[in-house]
Scaffold this motif. Sequence first.
Motif, short mmCIF file in Angstrom:
data_model
loop_
_atom_site.label_atom_id
_atom_site.label_comp_id
_atom_site.label_asym_id
_atom_site.label_seq_id
_atom_site.Cartn_x
_atom_site.Cartn_y
_atom_site.Cartn_z
N CYS A 22 6.04 -12.37 -27.00
CA CYS A 22 6.82 -11.25 -27.50
C CYS A 22 7.91 -11.83 -28.40
O CYS A 22 8.82 -12.51 -27.92
CB CYS A 22 7.44 -10.46 -26.37
N TRP A 36 8.75 -8.17 -18.83
CA TRP A 36 7.41 -7.68 -19.13
C TRP A 36 7.07 -6.55 -18.14
O TRP A 36 7.37 -6.66 -16.95
CB TRP A 36 6.37 -8.78 -18.98
N ARG A 45 4.13 3.09 -15.80
CA ARG A 45 4.48 1.74 -16.23
C ARG A 45 5.15 1.02 -15.07
O ARG A 45 6.02 1.57 -14.38
CB ARG A 45 5.42 1.82 -17.43
N TYR A 94 3.82 -4.65 -22.08
CA TYR A 94 4.96 -4.37 -22.95
C TYR A 94 6.12 -5.30 -22.63
O TYR A 94 6.39 -5.55 -21.45
CB TYR A 94 5.45 -2.93 -22.77
N CYS A 95 6.83 -5.75 -23.65
CA CYS A 95 8.06 -6.49 -23.36
C CYS A 95 9.26 -5.57 -23.56
O CYS A 95 9.18 -4.53 -24.24
CB CYS A 95 8.18 -7.77 -24.17
N ASN A 96 10.34 -5.95 -22.94
CA ASN A 96 11.53 -5.11 -22.86
C ASN A 96 12.78 -5.98 -22.89
O ASN A 96 12.78 -7.08 -22.32
CB ASN A 96 11.48 -4.30 -21.56
N PRO A 108 16.27 -3.18 -16.71
CA PRO A 108 15.54 -2.88 -17.96
C PRO A 108 16.39 -2.07 -18.92
O PRO A 108 17.23 -1.26 -18.51
CB PRO A 108 14.31 -2.09 -17.49
N ASP A 110 16.52 -0.30 -23.18
CA ASP A 110 15.92 0.80 -23.93
C ASP A 110 14.92 0.37 -25.01
O ASP A 110 14.29 1.23 -25.63
CB ASP A 110 17.02 1.63 -24.59
N TYR A 111 14.82 -0.93 -25.27
CA TYR A 111 13.97 -1.39 -26.36
C TYR A 111 12.64 -1.90 -25.83
O TYR A 111 12.59 -2.73 -24.91
CB TYR A 111 14.67 -2.50 -27.15
N TRP A 112 11.57 -1.40 -26.44
CA TRP A 112 10.21 -1.75 -26.05
C TRP A 112 9.40 -2.17 -27.27
O TRP A 112 9.62 -1.67 -28.38
CB TRP A 112 9.52 -0.54 -25.42
#
Length: 122
Positions: A22, A36, A45, A94-96, A108, A110-112
């Motif tokens: 990522c 992740w 998710r 997905y990475c975060n 976690p 807000d950005y994905w």
Amino acid sequence: QVHLVESGGGLVQAGGSLRLSCAASGLTFGRYAMGWFRQAPGKEREFVAAITWTSITTYADSVKGRFTISRDNAKNTVYLQMNSLKPEDTAAYYCNVGRGMFSSTWVPGDYWGQGTQVTVSS
């Protein structure tokens, strides 16, 4: 603006390995925890792994001992090494970006990224 790009997904047989990457931009990468997540069809998710800015790691019980999260701050990249893959690992990954700079715990944010598909055949 924060931008995350995942790569490295694919089709693999059970027992095989994949390494996800990522690449992050638009933030001071080394100051943030990264995580992740994965989402299988019809399921919510779920958390997979995270690494703090000091490289403390945490894992979901389902992947402990098989997956390893790591980071390269010089490349603004977080990795997920996945070994001994099982069909139940099939999902979009997905990475975060973790919430807040210099956090010692994983929360976690807000950005994905857009996700990368991992399919494990039996």
